[in-house]
Design a protein around this motif. Structure first.
Motif, PDB file in Angstrom:
ATOM      1  N   VAL A  15       0.799  -1.259   0.080  1.00  0.00           N
ATOM      2  CA  VAL A  15       0.084   0.013   0.110  1.00  0.00           C
ATOM      3  C   VAL A  15       0.877   1.350  -0.141  1.00  0.00           C
ATOM      4  CG1 VAL A  15      -0.247   0.406   2.478  1.00  0.00           C
ATOM      5  CG2 VAL A  15      -2.006   0.941   0.931  1.00  0.00           C
ATOM      6  N   ALA A  16       2.166   1.082   0.527  1.00  0.00           N
ATOM      7  CA  ALA A  16       2.990   2.406   0.568  1.00  0.00           C
ATOM      8  C   ALA A  16       3.387   2.970  -0.621  1.00  0.00           C
ATOM      9  CB  ALA A  16       4.099   2.198   1.569  1.00  0.00           C
ATOM     10  N   PRO A  17       3.629   2.054  -1.947  1.00  0.00           N
ATOM     11  CA  PRO A  17       4.392   2.751  -2.912  1.00  0.00           C
ATOM     12  C   PRO A  17       3.607   3.884  -3.335  1.00  0.00           C
ATOM     13  CG  PRO A  17       4.602   0.456  -3.049  1.00  0.00           C
ATOM     14  CD  PRO A  17       3.679   0.630  -1.947  1.00  0.00           C
ATOM     15  N   ILE A  18       4.262   5.126  -3.743  1.00  0.00           N
ATOM     16  CA  ILE A  18       3.442   6.300  -4.005  1.00  0.00           C
ATOM     17  C   ILE A  18       3.158   6.333  -5.434  1.00  0.00           C
ATOM     18  CG2 ILE A  18       3.711   8.981  -4.163  1.00  0.00           C
ATOM     19  CD1 ILE A  18       4.335   7.608  -1.388  1.00  0.00           C
ATOM     20  N   GLY A  19       1.445   6.448  -5.427  1.00  0.00           N
ATOM     21  CA  GLY A  19       0.671   6.352  -6.629  1.00  0.00           C
ATOM     22  C   GLY A  19      -0.396   7.375  -6.474  1.00  0.00           C
ATOM     23  N   VAL A  20      -1.332   7.138  -7.364  1.00  0.00           N
ATOM     24  CA  VAL A  20      -2.783   8.181  -7.293  1.00  0.00           C
ATOM     25  C   VAL A  20      -3.062   7.936  -6.116  1.00  0.00           C
ATOM     26  CG1 VAL A  20      -4.508   8.735  -8.513  1.00  0.00           C
ATOM     27  CG2 VAL A  20      -2.639   7.945  -9.813  1.00  0.00           C
ATOM     28  N   GLN A  21      -3.267   6.770  -5.487  1.00  0.00           N
ATOM     29  CA  GLN A  21      -4.238   6.575  -4.128  1.00  0.00           C
ATOM     30  C   GLN A  21      -3.527   7.322  -3.060  1.00  0.00           C
ATOM     31  OE1 GLN A  21      -4.316   2.733  -2.140  1.00  0.00           O
ATOM     32  NE2 GLN A  21      -6.468   2.770  -2.161  1.00  0.00           N
ATOM     33  N   ASN A  22      -2.284   7.185  -2.790  1.00  0.00           N
ATOM     34  CA  ASN A  22      -1.481   7.866  -1.873  1.00  0.00           C
ATOM     35  C   ASN A  22      -1.300   9.399  -2.169  1.00  0.00           C
ATOM     36  OD1 ASN A  22      -1.121   5.738  -0.328  1.00  0.00           O
ATOM     37  ND2 ASN A  22       0.838   5.096  -1.339  1.00  0.00           N
ATOM     38  N   LEU A  90      14.013   0.113  -9.289  1.00  0.00           N
ATOM     39  CA  LEU A  90      14.849   0.620 -10.638  1.00  0.00           C
ATOM     40  C   LEU A  90      14.057   1.835 -11.190  1.00  0.00           C
ATOM     41  CD1 LEU A  90      15.385  -2.932 -12.246  1.00  0.00           C
ATOM     42  CD2 LEU A  90      16.851  -1.546 -10.848  1.00  0.00           C
ATOM     43  N   SER A  91      12.694   2.081 -10.481  1.00  0.00           N
ATOM     44  CA  SER A  91      12.061   3.345 -11.166  1.00  0.00           C
ATOM     45  C   SER A  91      12.476   4.554 -10.652  1.00  0.00           C
ATOM     46  CB  SER A  91      10.557   3.157 -10.969  1.00  0.00           C
ATOM     47  OG  SER A  91       9.994   4.297 -11.323  1.00  0.00           O
ATOM     48  N   ARG A  92      12.773   5.573 -11.147  1.00  0.00           N
ATOM     49  CA  ARG A  92      13.394   6.712 -10.778  1.00  0.00           C
ATOM     50  C   ARG A  92      12.247   7.869 -10.828  1.00  0.00           C
ATOM     51  NH1 ARG A  92      18.034   6.023  -8.494  1.00  0.00           N
ATOM     52  NH2 ARG A  92      19.280   4.540  -9.497  1.00  0.00           N
ATOM     53  N   GLU A  93      11.094   7.501 -10.948  1.00  0.00           N
ATOM     54  CA  GLU A  93       9.867   8.355 -11.335  1.00  0.00           C
ATOM     55  C   GLU A  93       8.861   8.186  -9.955  1.00  0.00           C
ATOM     56  OE1 GLU A  93       7.905   7.915 -14.879  1.00  0.00           O
ATOM     57  OE2 GLU A  93       9.781   8.632 -15.876  1.00  0.00           O
ATOM     58  N   VAL A  94       8.225   9.239  -9.448  1.00  0.00           N
ATOM     59  CA  VAL A  94       7.305   9.113  -8.489  1.00  0.00           C
ATOM     60  C   VAL A  94       6.295   9.790  -9.048  1.00  0.00           C
ATOM     61  CG1 VAL A  94       8.733   8.857  -6.580  1.00  0.00           C
ATOM     62  CG2 VAL A  94       8.117  11.072  -7.332  1.00  0.00           C
ATOM     63  N   ALA A  95       4.944   9.769  -8.294  1.00  0.00           N
ATOM     64  CA  ALA A  95       3.739  10.347  -8.851  1.00  0.00           C
ATOM     65  C   ALA A  95       3.999  11.927  -8.592  1.00  0.00           C
ATOM     66  CB  ALA A  95       2.490   9.944  -8.205  1.00  0.00           C
ATOM     67  N   PRO A 173      10.741  14.831  -3.516  1.00  0.00           N
ATOM     68  CA  PRO A 173      10.832  13.528  -4.485  1.00  0.00           C
ATOM     69  C   PRO A 173      11.822  12.673  -3.969  1.00  0.00           C
ATOM     70  CG  PRO A 173      10.818  15.536  -5.768  1.00  0.00           C
ATOM     71  CD  PRO A 173      10.849  16.239  -4.306  1.00  0.00           C
ATOM     72  N   ARG A 174      12.910  12.986  -3.185  1.00  0.00           N
ATOM     73  CA  ARG A 174      14.051  12.017  -2.698  1.00  0.00           C
ATOM     74  C   ARG A 174      13.240  11.438  -1.738  1.00  0.00           C
ATOM     75  NH1 ARG A 174      17.770  12.058   1.390  1.00  0.00           N
ATOM     76  NH2 ARG A 174      19.621  10.843   0.910  1.00  0.00           N
ATOM     77  N   LEU A 175      12.303  11.820  -0.855  1.00  0.00           N
ATOM     78  CA  LEU A 175      11.619  10.946   0.358  1.00  0.00           C
ATOM     79  C   LEU A 175      10.788  10.089  -0.379  1.00  0.00           C
ATOM     80  CD1 LEU A 175      11.188  10.360   3.261  1.00  0.00           C
ATOM     81  CD2 LEU A 175       9.563  12.448   3.018  1.00  0.00           C
ATOM     82  N   LEU A 176      10.133  10.391  -1.406  1.00  0.00           N
ATOM     83  CA  LEU A 176       9.228   9.490  -1.946  1.00  0.00           C
ATOM     84  C   LEU A 176      10.009   8.426  -2.685  1.00  0.00           C
ATOM     85  CD1 LEU A 176       6.679  12.000  -3.592  1.00  0.00           C
ATOM     86  CD2 LEU A 176       6.495  10.977  -1.271  1.00  0.00           C
ATOM     87  N   ARG A 177      11.301   8.781  -3.329  1.00  0.00           N
ATOM     88  CA  ARG A 177      12.097   7.702  -3.866  1.00  0.00           C
ATOM     89  C   ARG A 177      12.419   6.727  -2.977  1.00  0.00           C
ATOM     90  NH1 ARG A 177      13.449   3.896  -6.857  1.00  0.00           N
ATOM     91  NH2 ARG A 177      15.598   3.554  -7.011  1.00  0.00           N
ATOM     92  N   ILE A 178      12.753   7.152  -1.681  1.00  0.00           N
ATOM     93  CA  ILE A 178      13.401   5.944  -0.647  1.00  0.00           C
ATOM     94  C   ILE A 178      12.153   5.261  -0.263  1.00  0.00           C
ATOM     95  CG2 ILE A 178      13.968   6.056   1.726  1.00  0.00           C
ATOM     96  CD1 ILE A 178      15.729   8.603   1.189  1.00  0.00           C
ATOM     97  N   ILE A 179      10.887   5.838  -0.071  1.00  0.00           N
ATOM     98  CA  ILE A 179       9.972   4.943   0.193  1.00  0.00           C
ATOM     99  C   ILE A 179       9.664   3.905  -0.844  1.00  0.00           C
ATOM    100  CG2 ILE A 179       7.426   4.874   0.720  1.00  0.00           C
ATOM    101  CD1 ILE A 179       7.508   7.682   1.666  1.00  0.00           C
TER     102      ILE A 179
END
Length: 206
Positions: A15-22, A90-95, A173-179
């Motif tokens: 549930v934690a990966p940052i996407g539209v819901q979060n 591996l993804s470098r992108e966050v929502a 963005p760095r914090l979201l990437r770490i999550i």
């Protein structure tokens, strides 16, 4: 207790990966009064839990009646879960795009439903993830595992709302990437565990 902790950790990981819901919940915490933000979080929790229940009981009930389907779901589930983990690592992108959360209650309910249930990839991922674990767990531990998943949803979204309300300028963005990286590692580990369950089930047939 181990099954509960597995459900809790796996629930937090998926549930934690940052996407539209979060992002929807984060934006509520950032832009709404705290009471309204918590209301939004509770609505999202409701839809997230119903999705988890559907994935757990729907796929799990089906595969319990067929050894072939059981093996297939374990194998497919392990591969998909490992792929999910690798994709996150591996993804470098966050929502990024903001969502308008300054909306009436009924529209909040509708949006929460859409960001949870109208994502085919999320439904497939959750069904394979939780359905596969229902196969791997003894029946007497399934309830504890599911309770852990439900608690994870409540803990995550309420915490996300609290943190985003209190620290409105700290989400980078760095914090979201770490999550995403941490969650990817956990999900990949569980994928390996599912793969080992498939190997054990396959060996028991001979």
């Amino acid at each position: 207790m181990l099954a509960y902790l597995q459900g809790l950790s796996l629930g937090l990981a998926y549930v934690a990966p940052i996407g539209v819901q979060n992002l929807f919940v984060i934006n509520a915490g950032l832009s709404q009064p705290r009471a309204a933000a918590y209301r939004t979080a509770l609505i999202v929790i409701f839809f997230d839990v119903t999705l988890a229940l559907a994935g757990f009981f729907g796929i799990g009930a089906l595969i319990e009646h067929s050894e072939l389907i059981r093996k297939g779901v374990l194998l497919a589930g392990s591969l998909v879960v490992m792929y999910m983990g690798l994709r996150l690592m591996l993804s470098r992108e966050v929502a990024g795009p903001a969502i308008n959360v300054n909306i009436p209650l009924m529209k909040t309910i509708g949006m929460a439903c859409v960001v949870t249930w109208f994502n085919p990839q999320a439904i497939i991922d959750v069904s394979l993830l939780l359905g596969s674990f229902r196969v791997a767990l003894p029946p007497e531990e399934s309830g504890l595992f599911l309770w852990g998943v439900v608690c994870a949803s409540c803990l995550w979204f309420l915490s996300l709302t609290t943190i985003s309300s209190l620290f409105k300028n700290r989400f980078t963005p760095r914090l979201l990437r770490i999550i995403n990286l941490v969650c990817g590692l956990v999900i990949f580990f569980y994928g390996v565990k599912l793969g080992w369950s498939f190997v054990e089930l396959w060996q028991s047939a001979f």
